[in-house]
Design a protein around this motif. Sequence first.
Motif, PDB file in Angstrom:
ATOM      1  N   ILE A   1       0.839  -1.210   0.000  1.00 12.94           N
ATOM      2  CA  ILE A   1       0.000   0.000   0.000  1.00 12.94           C
ATOM      3  C   ILE A   1       0.864   1.247   0.000  1.00 12.94           C
ATOM      4  N   ARG A   2       1.925   1.230   0.774  1.00 10.81           N
ATOM      5  CA  ARG A   2       2.802   2.408   0.818  1.00 10.81           C
ATOM      6  C   ARG A   2       3.472   2.633  -0.528  1.00 10.81           C
TER       7      ARG A   2
ATOM      8  N   VAL B   1       2.336   1.776  -3.513  1.00 10.36           N
ATOM      9  CA  VAL B   1       1.324   2.273  -4.444  1.00 10.36           C
ATOM     10  C   VAL B   1       1.048   3.750  -4.204  1.00 10.36           C
ATOM     11  N   TRP B   2       0.970   4.141  -2.943  1.00 14.45           N
ATOM     12  CA  TRP B   2       0.717   5.551  -2.631  1.00 14.45           C
ATOM     13  C   TRP B   2       1.854   6.437  -3.126  1.00 14.45           C
ATOM     14  N   ILE B   3       3.078   5.994  -2.953  1.00 16.26           N
ATOM     15  CA  ILE B   3       4.224   6.789  -3.399  1.00 16.26           C
ATOM     16  C   ILE B   3       4.217   6.941  -4.926  1.00 16.26           C
TER      17      ILE B   3
ATOM     18  N   LEU C   1       1.576   6.799  -6.954  1.00 20.76           N
ATOM     19  CA  LEU C   1       0.479   7.701  -7.327  1.00 20.76           C
ATOM     20  C   LEU C   1       0.823   9.153  -7.013  1.00 20.76           C
ATOM     21  N   SER C   2       1.479   9.388  -5.903  1.00 21.59           N
ATOM     22  CA  SER C   2       1.851  10.754  -5.543  1.00 21.59           C
ATOM     23  C   SER C   2       2.837  11.331  -6.545  1.00 21.59           C
TER      24      SER C   2
ATOM     25  N   THR D   1       1.004  11.985  -9.857  1.00 20.77           N
ATOM     26  CA  THR D   1       0.074  13.116  -9.794  1.00 20.77           C
ATOM     27  C   THR D   1       0.824  14.439  -9.767  1.00 20.77           C
TER      28      THR D   1
ATOM     29  N   LEU E   1      -4.192  13.209  -1.365  1.00 19.57           N
ATOM     30  CA  LEU E   1      -2.912  12.572  -1.032  1.00 19.57           C
ATOM     31  C   LEU E   1      -2.619  12.651   0.457  1.00 19.57           C
TER      32      LEU E   1
ATOM     33  N   SER F   1      -5.186  10.383   2.548  1.00 20.65           N
ATOM     34  CA  SER F   1      -4.921   8.953   2.384  1.00 20.65           C
ATOM     35  C   SER F   1      -3.675   8.523   3.145  1.00 20.65           C
ATOM     36  N   ALA F   2      -2.642   9.359   3.138  1.00 20.30           N
ATOM     37  CA  ALA F   2      -1.422   9.015   3.888  1.00 20.30           C
ATOM     38  C   ALA F   2      -1.686   8.988   5.386  1.00 20.30           C
TER      39      ALA F   2
ATOM     40  N   TYR G   1      -3.782   5.947   6.425  1.00 19.09           N
ATOM     41  CA  TYR G   1      -2.940   4.745   6.427  1.00 19.09           C
ATOM     42  C   TYR G   1      -2.136   4.655   7.719  1.00 19.09           C
TER      43      TYR G   1
END
Length: 459
Positions: free
Chosen positions: A11-12, A14-16, A18-19, A22, A54, A57-58, A61
């Motif tokens: 998950i971390r 994927v978030w990085i 996407l950030s 974006t 962003l 969501s962080a 988490y």
Amino acid sequence: MAPLVPLRRVIRAVWILLSVATLSALPWMVFEFRKASYSVHYQAWFIAGIFVILAVSASIYEVAMHLEYYNRPKLQLRVVRILWMVPIYAVDSWLSLRFKEARFYIDPVRECYEAFVIYQFFMYLVAYLEDEYGDISAYFMVKEQVPHLWPVSKVLAPWPMGDRFFWETKRGVLSYVIARPLMTAVSVVSNIAGVYGEGEFRRDRAYPYVALVNNCTQMWALYCLVLLYQATHDELRPIRPLSKFVVIKLVVFVTYWQSVFIAICARLGLIRPAEWSTYDTDDVAAGLQNFLICIEMFLAAVAHAHAFPPRDYMDASRPPPGFMKNLRVMFDVTDVMTDVNAVVTDTVQQTTGNLTEVGRRTWTTARETLVAAPEALVAKPLKKLFRQDPSGSGKGRRKAKEGSGSDSEGEGSQALLHYLGTGSSSSAVGPGSGGSTRGSAAKGSVKGSERHTLASESP
């Protein structure tokens, strides 16, 4: 067989990704918005919304990870409350940016939570000390005295180490928790009444007074935090308190002083609305503040993840209790209400006791001063006081009542002097014949003064 990668790391990652994607596409989106002639308001709202998504969501988490590995409840309860600062700030500012007419009723939520976070960080430090050292009052009572910092050291004596030190620092932090919601309520009510005047430093506006109280209580709360850190930095070194304090202090300080700076610039004419826009100067200043907070909360979310990592509380020897079982702890604020009630009760009792002591000392000093003064200086003003004619009917009525009035005047002044003499003799001379001798001397002096006055007035 190779071990599976933990889901949290996936998950971390994927978030990085996407950030990064974006933020890389953001300049292109801005160019396309301007090319399509979108209004500045909607452009700002859309860009701010990207940063809000962003940031929220962080933070969610991080909160979920702390609740999943909820192995040190006393510490992690405070951490979860601190981490919610970013979502509340970001969503609040985003909604205020979109609905400008409702910002006066949305922003108070953000302002009140700011004070709540400072208090939670203080309790986080205290909870760690209690877990590690047990009775912290007894532990710190034998430590070296921590003096006040300049210039507070010029007006306040050092707080004795131990229970008194922790109580005073706690009360200083809670003073901001109490004052901030009250000042927020004052600003909302005064804005409805049309006398708030945001950014206007005028006597007939509420803004300068609200800003003064907020500044003083906020600075005092942060000072108490600094004093606590100065006294406990060796004991707190394992949890890296400096990075946590800097992150919280920056969020609180930057957002507040940024709003003050923008409001002043608006009043000086440095920020102006566009001619085609329906926004006035205050709306533009508030929109700029909210837009900047949305962007800053993305950076704050990253900083919070570094300062309060869940890995500090992951224990391989203990299985995680689970997220859903610990979800309810976020909404339990019983401890906060208990602390606020204790501080308010103690402050009211202390203030009442101080006022009672001041009144007692004032009365004792005034009575002793009257009794110790020469009797001639005391008797003459008393006779003038009793000889005044409140009816103001003229000399004829005063002379007609002179015979009957002189007796009552003498009796009143004698009784007052006798009371003062008796009270002073009981306190200064003590029981015995000394007090009665002094009282009789006072009576004789008054009678002699009356005879002299009557003789001088007779034709």
